[in-house]
Design a protein around this motif. Structure first.
Motif, mmCIF file in Angstrom:
data_model
loop_
_atom_site.group_PDB
_atom_site.id
_atom_site.type_symbol
_atom_site.label_atom_id
_atom_site.label_comp_id
_atom_site.label_asym_id
_atom_site.label_seq_id
_atom_site.Cartn_x
_atom_site.Cartn_y
_atom_site.Cartn_z
ATOM 1 N N GLU A 43 0.837 -1.206 0.000
ATOM 2 C CA GLU A 43 0.000 0.000 0.000
ATOM 3 C C GLU A 43 0.869 1.252 0.000
ATOM 4 O O GLU A 43 0.563 2.246 -0.686
ATOM 5 C CB GLU A 43 -0.928 0.013 1.214
ATOM 6 N N SER A 44 1.982 1.215 0.735
ATOM 7 C CA SER A 44 2.876 2.376 0.777
ATOM 8 C C SER A 44 3.432 2.686 -0.608
ATOM 9 O O SER A 44 3.557 3.855 -1.000
ATOM 10 C CB SER A 44 4.028 2.125 1.754
ATOM 11 N N TYR A 45 3.751 1.632 -1.376
ATOM 12 C CA TYR A 45 4.264 1.831 -2.728
ATOM 13 C C TYR A 45 3.180 2.401 -3.642
ATOM 14 O O TYR A 45 3.414 3.342 -4.396
ATOM 15 C CB TYR A 45 4.800 0.501 -3.275
ATOM 16 N N ARG A 46 1.976 1.851 -3.544
ATOM 17 C CA ARG A 46 0.888 2.350 -4.394
ATOM 18 C C ARG A 46 0.546 3.800 -4.060
ATOM 19 O O ARG A 46 0.236 4.602 -4.953
ATOM 20 C CB ARG A 46 -0.341 1.458 -4.252
ATOM 21 N N VAL A 60 9.034 -0.233 -13.932
ATOM 22 C CA VAL A 60 10.238 0.468 -13.467
ATOM 23 C C VAL A 60 11.469 0.097 -14.292
ATOM 24 O O VAL A 60 12.526 0.703 -14.144
ATOM 25 C CB VAL A 60 10.529 0.160 -11.979
ATOM 26 N N SER A 61 11.343 -0.907 -15.160
ATOM 27 C CA SER A 61 12.507 -1.492 -15.827
ATOM 28 C C SER A 61 13.378 -0.465 -16.531
ATOM 29 O O SER A 61 14.593 -0.423 -16.341
ATOM 30 C CB SER A 61 12.055 -2.559 -16.826
ATOM 31 N N SER A 80 11.742 -0.560 -5.778
ATOM 32 C CA SER A 80 10.941 0.299 -6.649
ATOM 33 C C SER A 80 10.343 1.471 -5.874
ATOM 34 O O SER A 80 10.268 2.598 -6.395
ATOM 35 C CB SER A 80 9.827 -0.526 -7.302
ATOM 36 N N GLU A 81 9.915 1.212 -4.654
ATOM 37 C CA GLU A 81 9.371 2.299 -3.831
ATOM 38 C C GLU A 81 10.452 3.320 -3.524
ATOM 39 O O GLU A 81 10.227 4.528 -3.605
ATOM 40 C CB GLU A 81 8.786 1.730 -2.540
#
Length: 396
Positions: free
Chosen positions: A70-73, A234-235, A277-278
């Protein structure tokens, strides 16, 4: 003996990776191989992403939520909004790369034998994803003559049937580097609204645009909230191809609820990659400014050098980091294999991606290759010199 499935037999080989054994053979002979075949950037991954993984204090490597942290989203939603895209965290499901996002999109919107219209040439794995999903690709041809611009809307209209469920674009494009204009995106929006279709936009190269051109997202188009599905990753953005983290994005709640069932079936995206990613979202704009400047210089270097070779034609890309080059050969597959098996110039050779694999129409693109300008400029100049020498002696 048990038989392989028809679907498995129909799965296409990757035009990008199928020549790997020949490249390995060339290296065993002591030849240096310049890899122009694959979009693996040599730009360093942001240190924030690497450090986040190194410093992660994890005692139990647990599943994450099926939709991703959720933090990443939440942070991803903020990132999109800062870039003018009205995307909330509930509009996002984190996936194992953009590839899984595309599979979720097809699985959520199409049934066996349904049709998806794609301007070709297109990212080769769209053929594989559609085969795996039981979906039929209906190509609409673009041309190197106009830089692979959007085909006329009339060409799309002629292909729409009762089986048509979606139009898929890559913007900026892989393998062409073409960047669709706002006018072209609005034309597509009009046709999907008229025929009640989905518009799936693979926007993983959004940051990489050149010459003052700006990216216009399908998520910015008013009135197609129920039609639009965005694919992201993210690639390329952070040079994190091995992380395998992407996302599917849509305002259509039914699509997202359906995609969530596919997400639950595979349990969750990878934890460490989500951590990286985050953290990468903290990357400053200066990183992208430097990267874009570097890629533009590489593009200009590559195109200028290719234009010096007699018989070669190249479309100048406006985005991403690929171009399609038409070569004076009959069969680029044979030429690409010959380069690795039988040719070297001062102990060096090149690996390119034959472009026929980026089309679904048989017999098209046989004299074309995709070139990724992900090498430093000095290596691009050497690569094109090798290509020039090879073309001067190739008998095919």
């Amino acid at each position: 003996m048990p038989k392989i499935s028809k679907k498995g037999l129909a799965m296409p080989e990757s035009p990008i990776r199928k020549l790997v054994p020949f490249a390995e053979g060339a290296k065993k002979k002591g030849h240096k191989v310049y890899h122009l075949n694959i979009g693996q950037p040599d730009i360093k991954t942001p240190e924030s992403a690497i450090s986040a993984v190194k410093n992660a204090n994890i005692e139990v490597l647990e599943y994450s939520h099926s939709a991703g942290f959720e933090s990443y989203r939440n942070k991803l939603s903020e990132y999109y909004k800062n870039h003018g895209l009205p995307i909330d965290n509930q509009d996002i499901i984190i996936t194992t790369g953009g590839s899984e996002a595309l599979l979720f999109a097809m699985g959520s919107t199409m049934d066996t034998d349904d049709e998806i219209i794609i301007p070709e040439p297109f990212y080769a794995n769209y053929n594989g994803f559609s085969t795996a999903s039981g979906v039929k690709v209906v190509p609409v041809m673009s041309s190197i003559e106009d830089g692979f611009a959007l085909p006329p809307i009339e060409a799309f209209e002629k292909l729409i049937t009762a089986k048509t469920k979606a139009i898929l674009i890559c913007n900026p494009g892989n393998p062409t580097g073409y960047l669709y204009s706002q006018e072209e995106i609005l034309k597509l929006a009009e046709i999907v609204k008229k025929h009640d279709l989905f518009l799936i936009a693979d926007e993983v190269y959004r940051e990489f645009t050149y010459d003052g051109f700006k990216h216009y997202s399908v998520m910015n188009v008013p009135g197609i909230e129920e039609n639009a599905i965005m694919i992201d990753s993210v690639s390329k953005r952070y040079s994190m191809c091995g992380a395998r983290i992407g996302c599917i994005v849509s305002k259509n709640k039914e699509v997202m609820a359906t995609a969530m069932k596919f997400a639950q079936a595979r349990l969750s995206p990878p934890t460490y990659a989500q951590i990286a990613s985050e953290a990468a979202l903290e990357t400053p704009q200066s990183y992208f400014d430097e990267v874009i400047t570097e890629y533009k210089d590489r593009r200009d270097t590559l195109v200028n050098e290719l234009n010096k070779i007699p018989g070669v034609k190249v479309a100048v890309p406006k985005g991403a980091f690929y171009c399609i080059a038409k070569l004076p050969v009959k069969n680029a597959d044979d030429f690409a294999q010959w380069l690795l098996e039988n040719f070297n110039y001062n102990g060096e050779t090149v690996m390119v991606a034959p472009a026929a694999g980026f089309y679904s129409t048989p017999g098209v693109g046989l004299d074309e290759v995709r070139i990724a300008y992900v090498l430093k400029k000095e290596d691009l100049i050497k690569s094109v010199q090798v290509l020039k020498e090879a073309l001067s002696v190739y008998k095919g």
